[in-house]
Design a protein around this motif. Structure first.
Motif, PDB file in Angstrom:
ATOM      1  N   GLY A   9       4.309  -5.405  -3.595  1.00  0.00           N
ATOM      2  CA  GLY A   9       4.134  -4.839  -4.834  1.00  0.00           C
ATOM      3  C   GLY A   9       3.218  -5.595  -5.605  1.00  0.00           C
ATOM      4  N   GLY A  10       3.086  -4.918  -6.914  1.00  0.00           N
ATOM      5  CA  GLY A  10       2.120  -5.438  -7.943  1.00  0.00           C
ATOM      6  C   GLY A  10       1.971  -4.622  -9.039  1.00  0.00           C
ATOM      7  N   LEU A  11       0.822  -4.476  -9.800  1.00  0.00           N
ATOM      8  CA  LEU A  11       0.385  -3.585 -11.155  1.00  0.00           C
ATOM      9  C   LEU A  11      -0.794  -2.822 -10.610  1.00  0.00           C
ATOM     10  CD1 LEU A  11       0.562  -2.971 -13.795  1.00  0.00           C
ATOM     11  CD2 LEU A  11      -0.962  -5.110 -14.375  1.00  0.00           C
ATOM     12  N   VAL A  12      -0.387  -1.562 -10.879  1.00  0.00           N
ATOM     13  CA  VAL A  12      -1.739  -0.705 -10.351  1.00  0.00           C
ATOM     14  C   VAL A  12      -1.505   0.298 -11.665  1.00  0.00           C
ATOM     15  CG1 VAL A  12      -1.566  -0.973  -7.943  1.00  0.00           C
ATOM     16  CG2 VAL A  12      -0.273   0.857  -9.136  1.00  0.00           C
ATOM     17  N   GLN A  13      -2.710   1.063 -11.706  1.00  0.00           N
ATOM     18  CA  GLN A  13      -2.911   2.065 -12.858  1.00  0.00           C
ATOM     19  C   GLN A  13      -2.310   3.351 -12.494  1.00  0.00           C
ATOM     20  OE1 GLN A  13      -6.978   2.443 -13.916  1.00  0.00           O
ATOM     21  NE2 GLN A  13      -6.848   0.672 -15.123  1.00  0.00           N
ATOM     22  N   PRO A  14      -1.753   4.236 -13.179  1.00  0.00           N
ATOM     23  CA  PRO A  14      -1.359   5.478 -12.689  1.00  0.00           C
ATOM     24  C   PRO A  14      -2.274   6.189 -12.041  1.00  0.00           C
ATOM     25  CG  PRO A  14      -0.755   5.206 -14.979  1.00  0.00           C
ATOM     26  CD  PRO A  14      -1.717   3.999 -14.656  1.00  0.00           C
ATOM     27  N   GLY A  15      -1.815   6.808 -10.783  1.00  0.00           N
ATOM     28  CA  GLY A  15      -2.734   7.478  -9.895  1.00  0.00           C
ATOM     29  C   GLY A  15      -3.103   6.607  -8.921  1.00  0.00           C
ATOM     30  N   GLY A  16      -2.776   5.466  -8.749  1.00  0.00           N
ATOM     31  CA  GLY A  16      -3.217   4.253  -7.866  1.00  0.00           C
ATOM     32  C   GLY A  16      -2.293   4.441  -6.448  1.00  0.00           C
ATOM     33  N   SER A  17      -2.551   3.569  -5.754  1.00  0.00           N
ATOM     34  CA  SER A  17      -1.864   3.374  -4.583  1.00  0.00           C
ATOM     35  C   SER A  17      -1.327   2.003  -4.295  1.00  0.00           C
ATOM     36  CB  SER A  17      -2.490   4.075  -3.258  1.00  0.00           C
ATOM     37  OG  SER A  17      -2.995   5.375  -3.327  1.00  0.00           O
ATOM     38  N   LEU A  18      -0.213   1.931  -3.530  1.00  0.00           N
ATOM     39  CA  LEU A  18       0.212   0.590  -2.992  1.00  0.00           C
ATOM     40  C   LEU A  18       0.807   0.766  -1.663  1.00  0.00           C
ATOM     41  CD1 LEU A  18       2.063  -1.109  -6.088  1.00  0.00           C
ATOM     42  CD2 LEU A  18       0.064  -1.968  -4.881  1.00  0.00           C
ATOM     43  N   ARG A  19       0.827  -0.044  -0.771  1.00  0.00           N
ATOM     44  CA  ARG A  19       1.500  -0.254   0.358  1.00  0.00           C
ATOM     45  C   ARG A  19       2.567  -1.310   0.207  1.00  0.00           C
ATOM     46  NH1 ARG A  19      -0.156  -0.506   6.634  1.00  0.00           N
ATOM     47  NH2 ARG A  19      -0.366  -2.771   6.314  1.00  0.00           N
ATOM     48  N   LEU A  20       3.835  -0.951   0.490  1.00  0.00           N
ATOM     49  CA  LEU A  20       4.820  -2.197   0.493  1.00  0.00           C
ATOM     50  C   LEU A  20       5.257  -2.228   2.060  1.00  0.00           C
ATOM     51  CD1 LEU A  20       7.360  -0.948  -2.262  1.00  0.00           C
ATOM     52  CD2 LEU A  20       4.994  -2.301  -2.639  1.00  0.00           C
ATOM     53  N   SER A  21       5.359  -3.454   2.416  1.00  0.00           N
ATOM     54  CA  SER A  21       5.960  -3.842   3.594  1.00  0.00           C
ATOM     55  C   SER A  21       7.341  -4.571   3.587  1.00  0.00           C
ATOM     56  CB  SER A  21       5.094  -4.863   4.291  1.00  0.00           C
ATOM     57  OG  SER A  21       3.721  -4.465   4.140  1.00  0.00           O
ATOM     58  N   CYS A  22       7.850  -4.173   4.814  1.00  0.00           N
ATOM     59  CA  CYS A  22       9.321  -4.782   5.044  1.00  0.00           C
ATOM     60  C   CYS A  22       9.369  -5.369   6.200  1.00  0.00           C
ATOM     61  CB  CYS A  22      10.481  -3.691   4.621  1.00  0.00           C
ATOM     62  SG  CYS A  22      12.177  -4.254   5.196  1.00  0.00           S
ATOM     63  N   ALA A  23       9.285  -6.831   6.313  1.00  0.00           N
ATOM     64  CA  ALA A  23       9.525  -7.463   7.638  1.00  0.00           C
ATOM     65  C   ALA A  23      10.715  -7.949   7.968  1.00  0.00           C
ATOM     66  CB  ALA A  23       8.301  -8.487   7.565  1.00  0.00           C
ATOM     67  N   ALA A  24      11.034  -7.669   9.112  1.00  0.00           N
ATOM     68  CA  ALA A  24      12.176  -8.269   9.481  1.00  0.00           C
ATOM     69  C   ALA A  24      12.325  -9.534  10.427  1.00  0.00           C
ATOM     70  CB  ALA A  24      13.072  -7.045  10.345  1.00  0.00           C
ATOM     71  N   SER A  25      13.276 -10.209  10.514  1.00  0.00           N
ATOM     72  CA  SER A  25      13.326 -11.498  11.304  1.00  0.00           C
ATOM     73  C   SER A  25      14.888 -11.548  11.685  1.00  0.00           C
ATOM     74  CB  SER A  25      12.762 -12.710  10.592  1.00  0.00           C
ATOM     75  OG  SER A  25      13.538 -13.161   9.474  1.00  0.00           O
ATOM     76  N   GLY A  26      14.873 -12.085  12.757  1.00  0.00           N
ATOM     77  CA  GLY A  26      16.312 -12.271  13.405  1.00  0.00           C
ATOM     78  C   GLY A  26      16.891 -11.001  14.142  1.00  0.00           C
ATOM     79  N   PHE A  27      16.239 -10.038  14.040  1.00  0.00           N
ATOM     80  CA  PHE A  27      16.627  -8.663  14.533  1.00  0.00           C
ATOM     81  C   PHE A  27      15.372  -7.851  14.961  1.00  0.00           C
ATOM     82  CE2 PHE A  27      17.017  -5.531  11.100  1.00  0.00           C
ATOM     83  CZ  PHE A  27      16.815  -6.442  10.185  1.00  0.00           C
ATOM     84  N   THR A  28      15.602  -6.592  15.852  1.00  0.00           N
ATOM     85  CA  THR A  28      14.773  -5.963  16.073  1.00  0.00           C
ATOM     86  C   THR A  28      14.657  -4.625  15.219  1.00  0.00           C
ATOM     87  OG1 THR A  28      14.421  -6.953  18.283  1.00  0.00           O
ATOM     88  CG2 THR A  28      13.222  -4.681  17.850  1.00  0.00           C
ATOM     89  N   LEU A  29      13.694  -4.307  14.297  1.00  0.00           N
ATOM     90  CA  LEU A  29      13.890  -2.945  13.484  1.00  0.00           C
ATOM     91  C   LEU A  29      14.058  -1.713  14.400  1.00  0.00           C
ATOM     92  CD1 LEU A  29      11.551  -3.772  10.547  1.00  0.00           C
ATOM     93  CD2 LEU A  29      14.146  -3.529  10.624  1.00  0.00           C
ATOM     94  N   ASP A  30      13.304  -1.775  15.564  1.00  0.00           N
ATOM     95  CA  ASP A  30      13.466  -0.607  16.526  1.00  0.00           C
ATOM     96  C   ASP A  30      14.672   0.198  16.274  1.00  0.00           C
ATOM     97  OD1 ASP A  30      10.892  -1.334  19.136  1.00  0.00           O
ATOM     98  OD2 ASP A  30      11.544  -2.308  17.176  1.00  0.00           O
ATOM     99  N   PHE A  31      15.780  -0.592  16.548  1.00  0.00           N
ATOM    100  CA  PHE A  31      17.081  -0.127  16.642  1.00  0.00           C
ATOM    101  C   PHE A  31      17.848   0.211  15.391  1.00  0.00           C
ATOM    102  CE2 PHE A  31      16.241  -0.516  20.948  1.00  0.00           C
ATOM    103  CZ  PHE A  31      15.863  -1.687  21.437  1.00  0.00           C
ATOM    104  N   TYR A  32      17.191  -0.077  14.337  1.00  0.00           N
ATOM    105  CA  TYR A  32      17.955   0.148  12.903  1.00  0.00           C
ATOM    106  C   TYR A  32      17.410   1.331  12.189  1.00  0.00           C
ATOM    107  CZ  TYR A  32      20.131  -4.412  13.487  1.00  0.00           C
ATOM    108  OH  TYR A  32      20.977  -5.383  13.734  1.00  0.00           O
TER     109      TYR A  32
END
Length: 125
Positions: A9-32
């Motif tokens: 996350g962060g501060l960007v101007q209108p028209g800009g882009s961001l890439r959010l990440s969601c990192a998992a621990s303790g389980f494998t995201l493949d099956f979720y």
């Protein structure tokens, strides 16, 4: 212990882009089933996008279609939300959620098996 951690996350101007990440621990995201939600100040939380564990099917809220893309990198145990053409109304805290049986977008973040603490996205000039 199952844990999801959002970042990007962060501060960007209108028209800009961001890439959010969601990192998992303790389980494998493949099956979720994984979902992204957001909550703006004074507004109800809403589902943004979800990805299926089984067939990879995708769902997007109408407000983000053609601008946001959800994807998963199983090798990194991480799900992403690429956000382009950002608008001030996209400003919110963004959360990811995971559930082994059903899409979080169908049941809501609070009913999903796990969810993270959120990352702030602010779109402003």
């Amino acid at each position: 212990q199952l844990q999801l951690v959002e970042s990007g996350g962060g501060l960007v101007q209108p028209g800009g882009s961001l890439r959010l990440s969601c990192a998992a621990s303790g389980f494998t995201l493949d099956f979720y089933y994984i979902g992204w939600f957001r909550q703006a100040p004074g507004k109800e939380r809403e589902g943004v996008s979800c990805i299926s564990s089984s067939d990879g099917s995708l769902w997007y809220a109408d407000s983000v279609k053609d601008r946001f893309t959800i994807s998963r990198d199983n090798a990194k145990n991480t799900v992403y939300l690429q956000m382009n053409s950002l608008k001030p109304e996209d400003t919110a805290v963004y959360y990811c959620a995971a559930d082994p049986f059903v899409s979080p977008c169908e049941i809501g973040l609070g009913s999903a098996g796990s969810w993270g603490q959120g990352t702030q996205v602010t779109i402003s000039s």
